[in-house]
Design a protein around this motif. Structure first.
Motif, PDB file in Angstrom:
ATOM      1  N   GLY A 241       0.810  -1.206   0.000  1.00  0.00           N
ATOM      2  CA  GLY A 241       0.000   0.000   0.000  1.00  0.00           C
ATOM      3  C   GLY A 241       0.845   1.258   0.000  1.00  0.00           C
ATOM      4  O   GLY A 241       0.543   2.233  -0.700  1.00  0.00           O
ATOM      5  N   ARG A 242       1.924   1.248   0.771  1.00  0.00           N
ATOM      6  CA  ARG A 242       2.803   2.412   0.803  1.00  0.00           C
ATOM      7  C   ARG A 242       3.513   2.619  -0.542  1.00  0.00           C
ATOM      8  O   ARG A 242       3.682   3.744  -1.000  1.00  0.00           O
ATOM      9  N   THR A 247       5.019   5.520  -5.362  1.00  0.00           N
ATOM     10  CA  THR A 247       5.313   5.495  -6.802  1.00  0.00           C
ATOM     11  C   THR A 247       4.389   6.418  -7.599  1.00  0.00           C
ATOM     12  O   THR A 247       4.612   6.631  -8.794  1.00  0.00           O
ATOM     13  N   GLY A 248       3.353   6.949  -6.958  1.00  0.00           N
ATOM     14  CA  GLY A 248       2.392   7.795  -7.660  1.00  0.00           C
ATOM     15  C   GLY A 248       1.292   7.029  -8.345  1.00  0.00           C
ATOM     16  O   GLY A 248       0.429   7.617  -8.996  1.00  0.00           O
ATOM     17  N   ILE A 249       1.292   5.698  -8.199  1.00  0.00           N
ATOM     18  CA  ILE A 249       0.242   4.880  -8.800  1.00  0.00           C
ATOM     19  C   ILE A 249      -1.100   5.174  -8.153  1.00  0.00           C
ATOM     20  O   ILE A 249      -2.137   5.225  -8.818  1.00  0.00           O
ATOM     21  N   PHE A 250      -1.107   5.392  -6.837  1.00  0.00           N
ATOM     22  CA  PHE A 250      -2.326   5.707  -6.111  1.00  0.00           C
ATOM     23  C   PHE A 250      -2.055   6.888  -5.172  1.00  0.00           C
ATOM     24  O   PHE A 250      -1.808   6.704  -3.984  1.00  0.00           O
ATOM     25  N   PRO A 251      -2.073   8.118  -5.686  1.00  0.00           N
ATOM     26  CA  PRO A 251      -1.804   9.282  -4.844  1.00  0.00           C
ATOM     27  C   PRO A 251      -2.933   9.533  -3.847  1.00  0.00           C
ATOM     28  O   PRO A 251      -4.099   9.240  -4.121  1.00  0.00           O
ATOM     29  N   LEU A 252      -2.578  10.068  -2.697  1.00  0.00           N
ATOM     30  CA  LEU A 252      -3.547  10.374  -1.647  1.00  0.00           C
ATOM     31  C   LEU A 252      -3.836  11.863  -1.628  1.00  0.00           C
ATOM     32  O   LEU A 252      -2.955  12.682  -1.377  1.00  0.00           O
ATOM     33  N   TYR A 253      -5.100  12.197  -1.902  1.00  0.00           N
ATOM     34  CA  TYR A 253      -5.514  13.595  -1.960  1.00  0.00           C
ATOM     35  C   TYR A 253      -6.974  13.711  -1.546  1.00  0.00           C
ATOM     36  O   TYR A 253      -7.672  12.708  -1.366  1.00  0.00           O
ATOM     37  N   GLU A 254      -7.432  14.936  -1.374  1.00  0.00           N
ATOM     38  CA  GLU A 254      -8.835  15.191  -1.094  1.00  0.00           C
ATOM     39  C   GLU A 254      -9.298  16.384  -1.923  1.00  0.00           C
ATOM     40  O   GLU A 254      -8.487  17.234  -2.307  1.00  0.00           O
ATOM     41  N   VAL A 255     -10.591  16.414  -2.204  1.00  0.00           N
ATOM     42  CA  VAL A 255     -11.197  17.512  -2.945  1.00  0.00           C
ATOM     43  C   VAL A 255     -12.337  18.039  -2.089  1.00  0.00           C
ATOM     44  O   VAL A 255     -13.390  17.422  -1.975  1.00  0.00           O
ATOM     45  N   TYR A 260      -8.619  21.013  -4.536  1.00  0.00           N
ATOM     46  CA  TYR A 260      -7.739  19.853  -4.443  1.00  0.00           C
ATOM     47  C   TYR A 260      -6.632  20.109  -3.426  1.00  0.00           C
ATOM     48  O   TYR A 260      -6.052  21.199  -3.380  1.00  0.00           O
ATOM     49  N   ARG A 261      -6.325  19.070  -2.628  1.00  0.00           N
ATOM     50  CA  ARG A 261      -5.216  19.162  -1.679  1.00  0.00           C
ATOM     51  C   ARG A 261      -4.558  17.797  -1.541  1.00  0.00           C
ATOM     52  O   ARG A 261      -5.222  16.801  -1.309  1.00  0.00           O
ATOM     53  N   MET A 262      -3.234  17.774  -1.722  1.00  0.00           N
ATOM     54  CA  MET A 262      -2.473  16.544  -1.528  1.00  0.00           C
ATOM     55  C   MET A 262      -2.320  16.322  -0.033  1.00  0.00           C
ATOM     56  O   MET A 262      -1.869  17.207   0.699  1.00  0.00           O
ATOM     57  N   THR A 263      -2.695  15.157   0.466  1.00  0.00           N
ATOM     58  CA  THR A 263      -2.588  14.903   1.902  1.00  0.00           C
ATOM     59  C   THR A 263      -1.317  14.146   2.270  1.00  0.00           C
ATOM     60  O   THR A 263      -0.847  14.240   3.403  1.00  0.00           O
ATOM     61  N   ILE A 264      -0.768  13.380   1.348  1.00  0.00           N
ATOM     62  CA  ILE A 264       0.534  12.732   1.523  1.00  0.00           C
ATOM     63  C   ILE A 264       1.376  13.106   0.303  1.00  0.00           C
ATOM     64  O   ILE A 264       1.138  12.611  -0.796  1.00  0.00           O
ATOM     65  N   ARG A 265       2.345  13.984   0.519  1.00  0.00           N
ATOM     66  CA  ARG A 265       3.182  14.458  -0.590  1.00  0.00           C
ATOM     67  C   ARG A 265       4.451  13.624  -0.725  1.00  0.00           C
ATOM     68  O   ARG A 265       5.040  13.203   0.262  1.00  0.00           O
ATOM     69  N   GLN A 266       4.866  13.432  -1.953  1.00  0.00           N
ATOM     70  CA  GLN A 266       6.103  12.731  -2.250  1.00  0.00           C
ATOM     71  C   GLN A 266       7.099  13.731  -2.844  1.00  0.00           C
ATOM     72  O   GLN A 266       6.804  14.379  -3.843  1.00  0.00           O
ATOM     73  N   GLU A 267       8.262  13.849  -2.216  1.00  0.00           N
ATOM     74  CA  GLU A 267       9.270  14.742  -2.770  1.00  0.00           C
ATOM     75  C   GLU A 267       9.750  14.238  -4.125  1.00  0.00           C
ATOM     76  O   GLU A 267      10.039  15.027  -5.028  1.00  0.00           O
ATOM     77  N   ARG A 268       9.824  12.938  -4.239  1.00  0.00           N
ATOM     78  CA  ARG A 268      10.241  12.324  -5.500  1.00  0.00           C
ATOM     79  C   ARG A 268       9.591  10.960  -5.613  1.00  0.00           C
ATOM     80  O   ARG A 268       9.648  10.153  -4.685  1.00  0.00           O
ATOM     81  N   GLN A 299       2.134  10.735 -16.343  1.00  0.00           N
ATOM     82  CA  GLN A 299       1.147  11.602 -16.989  1.00  0.00           C
ATOM     83  C   GLN A 299      -0.015  11.921 -16.047  1.00  0.00           C
ATOM     84  O   GLN A 299      -0.418  13.080 -15.907  1.00  0.00           O
ATOM     85  N   GLU A 300      -0.556  10.889 -15.393  1.00  0.00           N
ATOM     86  CA  GLU A 300      -1.699  11.095 -14.507  1.00  0.00           C
ATOM     87  C   GLU A 300      -1.309  11.875 -13.252  1.00  0.00           C
ATOM     88  O   GLU A 300      -2.086  12.700 -12.756  1.00  0.00           O
ATOM     89  N   TYR A 301      -0.116  11.629 -12.751  1.00  0.00           N
ATOM     90  CA  TYR A 301       0.345  12.350 -11.554  1.00  0.00           C
ATOM     91  C   TYR A 301       0.546  13.830 -11.871  1.00  0.00           C
ATOM     92  O   TYR A 301       0.180  14.708 -11.078  1.00  0.00           O
ATOM     93  N   LYS A 302       1.113  14.108 -13.032  1.00  0.00           N
ATOM     94  CA  LYS A 302       1.304  15.497 -13.456  1.00  0.00           C
ATOM     95  C   LYS A 302      -0.036  16.198 -13.621  1.00  0.00           C
ATOM     96  O   LYS A 302      -0.205  17.370 -13.241  1.00  0.00           O
ATOM     97  N   LYS A 303      -1.012  15.495 -14.155  1.00  0.00           N
ATOM     98  CA  LYS A 303      -2.345  16.050 -14.323  1.00  0.00           C
ATOM     99  C   LYS A 303      -2.972  16.399 -12.966  1.00  0.00           C
ATOM    100  O   LYS A 303      -3.580  17.459 -12.785  1.00  0.00           O
ATOM    101  N   LEU A 304      -2.822  15.477 -12.002  1.00  0.00           N
ATOM    102  CA  LEU A 304      -3.356  15.722 -10.660  1.00  0.00           C
ATOM    103  C   LEU A 304      -2.672  16.911 -10.004  1.00  0.00           C
ATOM    104  O   LEU A 304      -3.337  17.780  -9.417  1.00  0.00           O
ATOM    105  N   MET A 305      -1.351  16.990 -10.100  1.00  0.00           N
ATOM    106  CA  MET A 305      -0.620  18.083  -9.468  1.00  0.00           C
ATOM    107  C   MET A 305      -0.985  19.427 -10.073  1.00  0.00           C
ATOM    108  O   MET A 305      -1.014  20.455  -9.381  1.00  0.00           O
ATOM    109  N   SER A 306      -1.317  19.450 -11.357  1.00  0.00           N
ATOM    110  CA  SER A 306      -1.731  20.710 -11.978  1.00  0.00           C
ATOM    111  C   SER A 306      -3.058  21.191 -11.404  1.00  0.00           C
ATOM    112  O   SER A 306      -3.291  22.396 -11.254  1.00  0.00           O
ATOM    113  N   LYS A 307      -3.935  20.259 -11.043  1.00  0.00           N
ATOM    114  CA  LYS A 307      -5.204  20.631 -10.421  1.00  0.00           C
ATOM    115  C   LYS A 307      -4.983  21.171  -9.008  1.00  0.00           C
ATOM    116  O   LYS A 307      -5.635  22.131  -8.583  1.00  0.00           O
TER     117      LYS A 307
END
Length: 317
Positions: A241-242, A247-255, A260-268, A299-307
């Motif tokens: 799960g971690r 890896t950004g496969i399942f990012p943790l965020y809330e709307v 939009y707000r990232m609740t668990i951020r990954q530096e890399r 691609q999907e992670y970049k899209k989410l971060m732009s939001k």
């Protein structure tokens, strides 16, 4: 800032110490979904009615004559957890208005797996969200129809081997990409949508507590590791799960009301291969297919971060 000064970020808000999902159920060893159910119930507290679609959690928790549930609980058919939840919510409202039950906040919470949510139950879920019921819906996503033999669902990831998308001479697993139901719920303009994972228990419980307070529809999509279906050792369920998050496969965020707000951020982000190689369902993927997976995740992670960085909240419009 110390942990004490910032305590709200590290501890579930007013989490109940009572266990409302008891030990002794029949889940597989290492079941992430059973752990997630336990965490959800502790965050919800006693004034809660659970409406449970057919699936793993119904089967492992309610085999006659025993039950693991210490909350009011209804087992309903595979496709209609959200619609029955809507009826429970409306019924509680009427009973309170007529003075038949105490006038206190009792929350209706519908739950289902990815099969009962992403596929067969999505029409009921969409209707409940559109009508604006005071209902929390939690999808426990183990990425296949695990209860009936590991068949692929709309939430099964690209490349995963299942009993209906097996690896063979003309197949390398599922060819379609995972359906993003959290974003579909955002498109319904509901007050609160979030993603979660049992491997981040405090984050998950805080989101449940937040959703419980919403007056209106809310949705949480919880990734729930299934060692049996994912073909990994039970003791690796938390690690898997971690890695899905790292890896950004399942990012943790809330709307929250459109914000939009990232609740668990990954530096890399870690390479997706770190996650894939842990699981037998992906062991057949060759380097080219893994690279395709990596490109899609990027691609999907970049899209989410732009939001997250660009979109205003509805209250600012």
């Amino acid at each position: 800032m110390s942990i004490v000064e910032n305590f709200d970020l590290y501890a579930p808000r007013l989490a109940d110490k009572e266990e409302y999902f008891s030990a002794g159920h029949r889940a597989c060893q290492g079941c992430g979904e059973a752990l997630a159910i336990r965490l959800m119930c502790k965050a919800l507290g006693k004034d809660t009615v659970i409406i449970n679609a057919t699936g793993c959690m119904e089967v492992i928790s309610s085999l006659y004559p025993t039950t693991a549930w210490k909350l009011p609980w209804l087992h309903v058919a595979f496709p209609n957890s959200a619609s029955v939840g809507s009826g429970v919510e409306a019924g509680l409202k009427v009973l309170r208005r007529k003075g038949r039950i105490p006038d206190r906040d009792v929350k209706a919470v519908s739950i289902g797996g990815d099969g009962g949510t992403v596929d067969i139950g999505i029409q009921a879920l969409s209707g409940a969200m559109e009508r604006g019921h005071d209902l929390l819906y939690v999808c426990f996503d183990n990425e296949a129809y695990m209860n009936t033999g590991i068949q692929r669902s709309g939430a099964t990831p690209f490349g995963a081997s299942t009993s209906t998308d097996p690896v063979g001479s003309v197949s390398f697993g599922k060819k379609a990409w995972k359906k993003n139901v959290a974003e579909i719920m955002v498109a319904h303009n509901v007050p609160y949508v979030a993603t979660a994972c049992h491997s981040y228990p405090i984050d998950f419980m805080n989101k449940v507590k937040k959703a419980r307070k919403i007056k209106g529809p809310s949705y949480i999509h919880c990734l729930s590791v299934c060692p049996t279906g994912w073909r990994l050792l039970p003791e690796l369920a938390i690690k898997a799960g971690r890695l899905a998050v790292e890896t950004g496969i399942f990012p943790l965020y809330e709307v929250d009301n459109g914000q939009y707000r990232m609740t668990i951020r990954q530096e890399r982000l870690r390479p997706v291969e770190d996650y894939l190689k842990l699981q037998g369902r992906f062991r057949h993927l060759d380097p080219e297919e893994i690279e395709l997976f990596q490109e899609r995740v990027n691609q999907e992670y970049k899209k989410l971060m732009s939001k997250i960085e660009c979109l205003p909240s509805w209250s600012d419009l």
